[in-house]
Design a protein around this motif. Sequence first.
Motif, PDB file in Angstrom:
ATOM      1  N   GLY A  21       0.808  -1.222   0.000  1.00 31.51           N
ATOM      2  CA  GLY A  21       0.000   0.000   0.000  1.00 31.51           C
ATOM      3  C   GLY A  21       0.835   1.263   0.000  1.00 31.51           C
ATOM      4  O   GLY A  21       0.645   2.161  -0.816  1.00 31.51           O
ATOM      5  N   ARG A  22       1.827   1.323   0.906  1.00 32.48           N
ATOM      6  CA  ARG A  22       2.584   2.577   1.001  1.00 32.48           C
ATOM      7  C   ARG A  22       3.419   2.830  -0.267  1.00 32.48           C
ATOM      8  O   ARG A  22       3.586   3.977  -0.674  1.00 32.48           O
ATOM      9  N   HIS A  23       3.925   1.755  -0.904  1.00 30.23           N
ATOM     10  CA  HIS A  23       4.694   1.946  -2.144  1.00 30.23           C
ATOM     11  C   HIS A  23       3.770   2.373  -3.279  1.00 30.23           C
ATOM     12  O   HIS A  23       4.138   3.182  -4.125  1.00 30.23           O
ATOM     13  N   LEU A  24       2.557   1.840  -3.270  1.00 27.10           N
ATOM     14  CA  LEU A  24       1.597   2.207  -4.312  1.00 27.10           C
ATOM     15  C   LEU A  24       1.122   3.655  -4.130  1.00 27.10           C
ATOM     16  O   LEU A  24       1.035   4.417  -5.103  1.00 27.10           O
ATOM     17  N   VAL A  25       0.851   4.015  -2.880  1.00 32.25           N
ATOM     18  CA  VAL A  25       0.413   5.398  -2.610  1.00 32.25           C
ATOM     19  C   VAL A  25       1.475   6.372  -3.137  1.00 32.25           C
ATOM     20  O   VAL A  25       1.175   7.367  -3.794  1.00 32.25           O
ATOM     21  N   ARG A  26       2.746   6.031  -2.882  1.00 33.93           N
ATOM     22  CA  ARG A  26       3.842   6.895  -3.337  1.00 33.93           C
ATOM     23  C   ARG A  26       3.864   6.988  -4.868  1.00 33.93           C
ATOM     24  O   ARG A  26       3.960   8.087  -5.433  1.00 33.93           O
ATOM     25  N   ALA A  27       3.742   5.840  -5.526  1.00 40.67           N
ATOM     26  CA  ALA A  27       3.790   5.829  -7.002  1.00 40.67           C
ATOM     27  C   ALA A  27       2.628   6.643  -7.584  1.00 40.67           C
ATOM     28  O   ALA A  27       2.797   7.349  -8.588  1.00 40.67           O
ATOM     29  N   LEU A  28       1.463   6.551  -6.961  1.00 42.49           N
ATOM     30  CA  LEU A  28       0.293   7.268  -7.494  1.00 42.49           C
ATOM     31  C   LEU A  28       0.354   8.760  -7.159  1.00 42.49           C
ATOM     32  O   LEU A  28      -0.083   9.601  -7.959  1.00 42.49           O
ATOM     33  N   CYS A  29       0.913   9.086  -5.987  1.00 42.82           N
ATOM     34  CA  CYS A  29       1.047  10.503  -5.618  1.00 42.82           C
ATOM     35  C   CYS A  29       1.995  11.217  -6.579  1.00 42.82           C
ATOM     36  O   CYS A  29       1.761  12.359  -6.970  1.00 42.82           O
ATOM     37  N   LYS A  30       3.068  10.516  -6.982  1.00 43.45           N
ATOM     38  CA  LYS A  30       4.029  11.100  -7.923  1.00 43.45           C
ATOM     39  C   LYS A  30       3.346  11.441  -9.238  1.00 43.45           C
ATOM     40  O   LYS A  30       3.786  12.326  -9.966  1.00 43.45           O
TER      41      LYS A  30
END
Length: 324
Positions: A21-30
Motif C-alpha cells: 500500500g505505502r509503495h503504491l500510494v507513493r507511485a500514485l502521488c508522484k
Amino acid sequence: MTLQTNNDTLITIFGGSGFLGRHLVRALCKRHYRIRAAVRRPDLAGHLQPLGRVGQIHAVQANVRHSRSVEAAVRDADVVINLVGILFDRGRQQFDSVHAFGAEQVALAAAAHGARMVHVSAIGADENSPSLYARSKAQGEKAVLAAMPSATVFRPSIMFGPEDDFFNRFASMARFLPALPLVGGGETRFQPVFVGDVAEAIARAVDGNAKAGAIYELGGPEVRTFKQLMEYVLATIERKRILLPLPFPLAKLQAQILQYLPKPPLTPDQVELLKRDNVVSAAAIHQARTLEALGVAPTAIEVIVPTYLWRFRKSGQFRTSRVA
Ligand SMILES: NC(=O)c1ccc[n+]([C@@H]2O[C@H](COP(=O)([O-])OP(=O)(O)OC[C@H]3O[C@@H](n4cnc5c(N)ncnc54)[C@H](OP(=O)(O)O)[C@@H]3O)[C@@H](O)[C@H]2O)c1
C-alpha cells in the motif's frame, strides 16, 4: 468538454496502509492522483501523509467485511484498488471473509459507482488447492471478475522491500537461532519481486496501460529455491547458520503448535502453500501478462535487499567482514 486530469482522479485504495500500500500510494502521488486510503484504523495511517502533497492523501475508515463501510469509501471514486490480504486467519479475519467475501464487496461497490478496478491476489491462487489461502484468493478473483469483468488482477510472487515480511523475518530469526528450517527440504521455487515494481505495475494499470479483465503474474528477474534464498540471506547478513531440512509432515506438526502464537511464523496452511512452486506461469509469459509486458524491468534482489538487511549483521552498517 473538460479533460479529466490525474488531479481530478480520485483513487480509493483498500489496504493502502500496508506494505504494498505505502509503495503504491507513493507511485500514485508522484503521478498527481488524489488518494483515499480506506483502512480499518485511519488513526494509524499517519505514515502515508509524507508520501504525497498536503491534502493529497486522505484516510477513511473501512473494513472489507462490512459492505456499508466499503460503499462509503468507494463513493465518488474513479478507480478502486483492493490490496487487502491476510497471511493467517484469526477471529473474524478469516480467509473466506477477507479474500473472497471482502474482495466481492469491493468489486460490487466499484461496479455500482462506475469506477474502474484493480485487484491484488497472489501467485498460487487456485480453487482446487489444499491451502485455504490459495483457495480463498482464487474465489476472490472469481468474484471480482464476475462483478467487474473489466477489472485487472495482479498476482505477485513473494514481494521484497524494506518492510517485507520474508527476508526481514528470516534474517531476524538467524540472529538468535542456531539453524534455519528448510520446509520440505527447501526445494520450493520462488520468484521474488520488488514491491516497488509491483506498485509501478499497478500504477500503470491505473494510467490505463494494462489489459482489462486480465490476470497478470508478477515475478522478479530470477527464480530461486527456498534454500538458495536462505543461503542468500545468511551471506548478506554475514552469519553462518545450519540449514536444517524439515520434511513436510514434520513441518506440519510443528505448524500445528506455532499457529497459536499471536503472529505465527508458520501455519499448517502455509506448509500446504510451500508444497507448490511460486513462480510466473508459462501461460502468463506466453500471453504477455507479466511485469515486462507492462514495460517494467524487474529489479534483482541484490540491488535492494542488502540496503535493509545490513542491520542484521553483527557489526550493523559500520564494518563488514568482507572489508579488511
Ligand atoms: N507480501 C507478499 O509477499 C505478497 C505476496 C503475494 C501476494 N500478496 C498480496 O498483496 C496484497 C498486499 O500485501 P501486503 O504485503 O501489502 O499486506 P499487508 O502489509 O499485510 O497489508 C494488508 C492490508 O490489508 C488491510 N486489511 C486487513 N484486513 C482488512 C479488513 N478486514 N478490511 C480492510 N482492510 C484490511 C491491512 O490493514 P490493517 O492495518 O487494518 O490490518 C493492511 O493495510 C495482499 O492481498 C496480499 O495477499 C502479498
